[in-house]
Structures are given as structure tokens and as C-alpha cells.
Design a protein around this motif. Structure first.
Motif, short mmCIF file in Angstrom:
data_model
loop_
_atom_site.label_atom_id
_atom_site.label_comp_id
_atom_site.label_asym_id
_atom_site.label_seq_id
_atom_site.Cartn_x
_atom_site.Cartn_y
_atom_site.Cartn_z
N ASP A 3 105.58 8.43 5.68
CA ASP A 3 106.71 8.82 6.13
C ASP A 3 107.81 9.62 7.19
OD1 ASP A 3 109.78 8.98 4.80
OD2 ASP A 3 109.52 10.85 4.15
N ASP A 4 108.59 8.93 7.93
CA ASP A 4 108.93 9.20 9.23
C ASP A 4 107.68 9.95 10.76
OD1 ASP A 4 111.37 9.66 10.58
OD2 ASP A 4 111.55 12.16 10.21
N ILE A 5 106.61 8.90 10.25
CA ILE A 5 106.10 9.84 11.56
C ILE A 5 105.51 9.17 12.63
CG2 ILE A 5 103.08 9.41 12.35
CD1 ILE A 5 103.15 10.48 8.99
N SER A 6 106.32 9.77 13.98
CA SER A 6 106.46 9.73 15.14
C SER A 6 105.27 10.25 15.85
CB SER A 6 107.71 9.71 16.05
OG SER A 6 108.35 9.01 17.71
N ILE A 7 104.43 9.53 16.84
CA ILE A 7 103.82 10.16 17.87
C ILE A 7 102.88 9.30 19.29
CG2 ILE A 7 102.38 11.32 15.92
CD1 ILE A 7 100.34 9.13 15.83
N GLU A 8 102.84 10.01 19.74
CA GLU A 8 102.35 9.53 21.37
C GLU A 8 100.57 9.98 21.54
OE1 GLU A 8 103.40 8.97 25.49
OE2 GLU A 8 105.56 9.80 24.62
N ILE A 9 100.00 8.70 21.74
CA ILE A 9 98.69 9.14 22.26
C ILE A 9 98.39 8.77 23.63
CG2 ILE A 9 96.17 8.77 21.71
CD1 ILE A 9 97.00 7.97 18.50
N ASN A 10 97.83 9.37 24.29
CA ASN A 10 98.08 9.38 26.21
C ASN A 10 96.50 8.55 25.89
OD1 ASN A 10 100.18 10.59 26.72
ND2 ASN A 10 100.33 12.40 26.54
N ASP A 11 96.54 7.84 26.95
CA ASP A 11 95.28 7.54 27.70
C ASP A 11 94.23 8.58 28.09
OD1 ASP A 11 93.85 4.84 28.01
OD2 ASP A 11 94.16 5.39 30.11
N GLY A 12 93.53 8.75 27.30
CA GLY A 12 92.46 9.43 27.57
C GLY A 12 91.90 10.69 26.72
N ASP A 13 93.26 11.16 26.15
CA ASP A 13 93.10 11.72 24.69
C ASP A 13 91.81 11.32 23.59
OD1 ASP A 13 95.13 12.74 25.69
OD2 ASP A 13 97.20 11.84 23.35
N MET A 14 91.50 12.67 22.83
CA MET A 14 90.87 12.05 21.62
C MET A 14 90.68 13.29 21.03
SD MET A 14 86.13 13.35 22.14
CE MET A 14 85.67 12.85 20.81
N VAL A 15 91.68 12.48 19.94
CA VAL A 15 92.20 12.83 19.28
C VAL A 15 91.89 12.76 17.38
CG1 VAL A 15 94.42 12.88 17.20
CG2 VAL A 15 94.67 12.01 20.15
N LEU A 178 87.84 7.08 27.89
CA LEU A 178 88.17 6.47 26.45
C LEU A 178 88.96 6.91 25.74
CD1 LEU A 178 87.06 4.12 24.86
CD2 LEU A 178 85.14 5.15 23.84
N THR A 179 90.04 6.72 25.39
CA THR A 179 90.80 7.18 24.46
C THR A 179 90.40 7.20 22.52
OG1 THR A 179 93.09 6.73 25.78
CG2 THR A 179 93.15 7.42 23.39
N ILE A 180 90.44 8.32 22.21
CA ILE A 180 89.65 7.95 20.90
C ILE A 180 90.07 8.56 20.18
CG2 ILE A 180 87.21 9.04 19.57
CD1 ILE A 180 86.01 9.47 22.32
N VAL A 181 90.78 8.35 18.78
CA VAL A 181 91.08 8.16 17.56
C VAL A 181 90.37 8.43 16.88
CG1 VAL A 181 93.81 7.87 16.04
CG2 VAL A 181 93.45 7.98 18.26
N MET A 182 90.45 9.77 15.82
CA MET A 182 89.27 9.88 14.95
C MET A 182 89.65 10.42 13.46
SD MET A 182 86.19 11.75 16.49
CE MET A 182 86.74 13.38 17.31
N VAL A 183 89.64 10.24 12.45
CA VAL A 183 89.51 10.53 11.14
C VAL A 183 88.57 11.26 10.62
CG1 VAL A 183 90.06 10.11 9.09
CG2 VAL A 183 91.13 8.96 10.06
N LEU A 184 88.56 12.82 10.37
CA LEU A 184 87.38 13.67 10.39
C LEU A 184 87.82 14.55 9.11
CD1 LEU A 184 86.58 14.58 13.61
CD2 LEU A 184 85.78 13.45 13.03
N HIS A 185 86.78 14.05 8.50
CA HIS A 185 87.00 15.15 6.79
C HIS A 185 86.22 17.22 7.17
CE1 HIS A 185 88.97 13.06 3.62
NE2 HIS A 185 88.19 11.92 4.31
#
Length: 214
Positions: A3-15, A178-185
Motif C-alpha cells: 500500500d502506497d509505497i514509493s522508494i528510489e534505489i540508487n546505482d551502487g546501493d546495497m539495500v 553492483l546494486t544489490i537489493v535483498m530480503v533478510l530475516h
């Protein structure tokens, strides 16, 4: 549902994306990857709407490890990792592609399993094979600028030693662009291995920003 999500991930981020079960972590991954199409709004990669990308071209810049990677065919470890090089079969030398795969098989401590039937591997070994495959897909000889790696629970089934090796390698690639987006517990993993964090609860973003501030 997100619901109503807005994000910006930049080149080189590790999120890192964190939050309780059912918070919407995997849904965000599926939206970013294009597996799900948003009912409202748009998802852009390199300033281009996901829907406008040719899938074959997009695969040369973006690689995805999902939670489920079930394979029942008796492919060897090398065969599966080589699948990651499929988008480059027409543009890269066959021997070069195979050398990339062997290099990553070594990185993920699988050299003694290279010809083994994938279905006979342990859960942790299968996970490492899949990690090698997705990294083979975005391998770069120079730098990783404009390349994106999406990982949904990459540490699943991995022992502590291989978790440490994975994050060490990801940090190395991140320093190379490298830009990395990962789900972590594991919150400790998120804090130690990302420069930005997305905190989710009830399908909404609670916080998004620099890890040190979060």
C-alpha cells in the motif's frame, strides 16, 4: 498487497528489506523484478519502465534469486550455473562463459560438486548453486555499474561459514558498482551488510534510509 509505497534505489546501493512475516517483503521483490505488475503506479529500472524493457535485454543487467528454485531434472551443477549465461550466448565466447561459471563455482565452494546431479545436493549446496547462477548472469569483466542483483532470502539453508563468505563476496561486488537489493530475516545481517534499509510492517514502509540512521 503493498500500500502506497514509493522508494528510489540508487546505482551502487546495497539495500536490505526487513520486517515480520507477511509484511510484504517478497511482494516488493516481485514488483521490482517485474514478476508482479503494480495495479497503480510504475516501477522503473535505469529510468525506463519495467514494462518497456525487452526481457532478453533486461536479463543482461538484472538478475534475481527467488525463494523457490525447484528443479527436478538431473542437471549437473555446472549446467545449472551455465544457465545464468544464457542471455549472453550470442554475444560472448562459449569458453569465456564456461570459465565464468567455473570461477563462481569455486567462489561458492562447489568445485568438488561440479559434475554432480543437482537433485542429489543438500539444501545449502543447492542454494549456493543458485547463487552462482544468478551471479553468472550479471558477471562483468570491468565493473558492475548499471547492474542489479535481487536476492530473496539468500542465506536460506546456508551455514554460518557460507553466510559469511556470501556477504564478503557481495560487498566486493558492491564496491565494484553492483546494486544489490535483498530480503533478510536476520537484523544483524541487514545492519552489517547494507548501506540502506527498508523496514516494512503491515504492507507499508515504516522507515527507509541510511542503515546508520535506521
Amino acid at each position: 498487497m503493498i500500500d502506497d509505497i514509493s522508494i528510489e534505489i540508487n546505482d551502487g546501493d546495497m539495500v536490505s528489506i526487513i520486517g515480520p512475516n507477511g509484511a510484504g517483503k517478497s511482494t516488493i521483490i516481485k514488483l521490482i523484478s517485474g514478476e508482479l505488475i503494480p495495479t497503480n503506479g510504475n516501477v522503473y529500472f535505469m529510468d525506463k519502465d519495467n514494462l518497456q524493457w525487452d526481457s532478453f535485454e533486461l536479463a543482461q543487467y538484472r538478475s534475481i534469486l527467488s525463494q523457490s528454485n525447484n528443479l527436478t531434472f538431473p542437471f549437473s551443477v555446472l549446467d545449472i550455473v551455465k544457465m545464468g549465461r544464457y542471455p549472453f550466448e550470442l554475444t560472448e565466447d562459449k569458453i569465456f562463459n564456461e570459465n565464468i561459471c567455473k570461477e563462481l563455482i569455486d567462489v561458492f565452494d562447489l568445485s568438488d560438486r561440479i559434475d554432480q546431479n543437482y537433485t542429489t545436493l543438500s539444501g545449502g549446496e543447492k542454494q549456493r548453486v543458485q547463487l552462482a547462477r544468478v551471479l553468472a548472469q550479471i558477471y562483468s569483466k570491468k565493473n558492475y555499474n548499471n547492474k542489479l542483483l535481487i536476492l530473496d532470502e539468500p542465506t536460506s539453508y546456508l551455514d554460518i561459514n557460507h553466510q559469511y563468505s556470501l556477504f564478503k563476496y557481495l560487498k566486493k561486488l558492491n564496491k565494484e558498482g553492483l546494486t544489490i537489493v535483498m530480503v533478510l530475516h536476520d537484523l544483524n545481517h541487514a545492519v552489517l551488510n547494507s548501506n540502506k534499509m527498508i523496514m516494512l510492517k503491515d504492507s507499508k514502509i515504516i522507515k527507509y534510509g541510511d542503515t546508520s540512521k535506521i
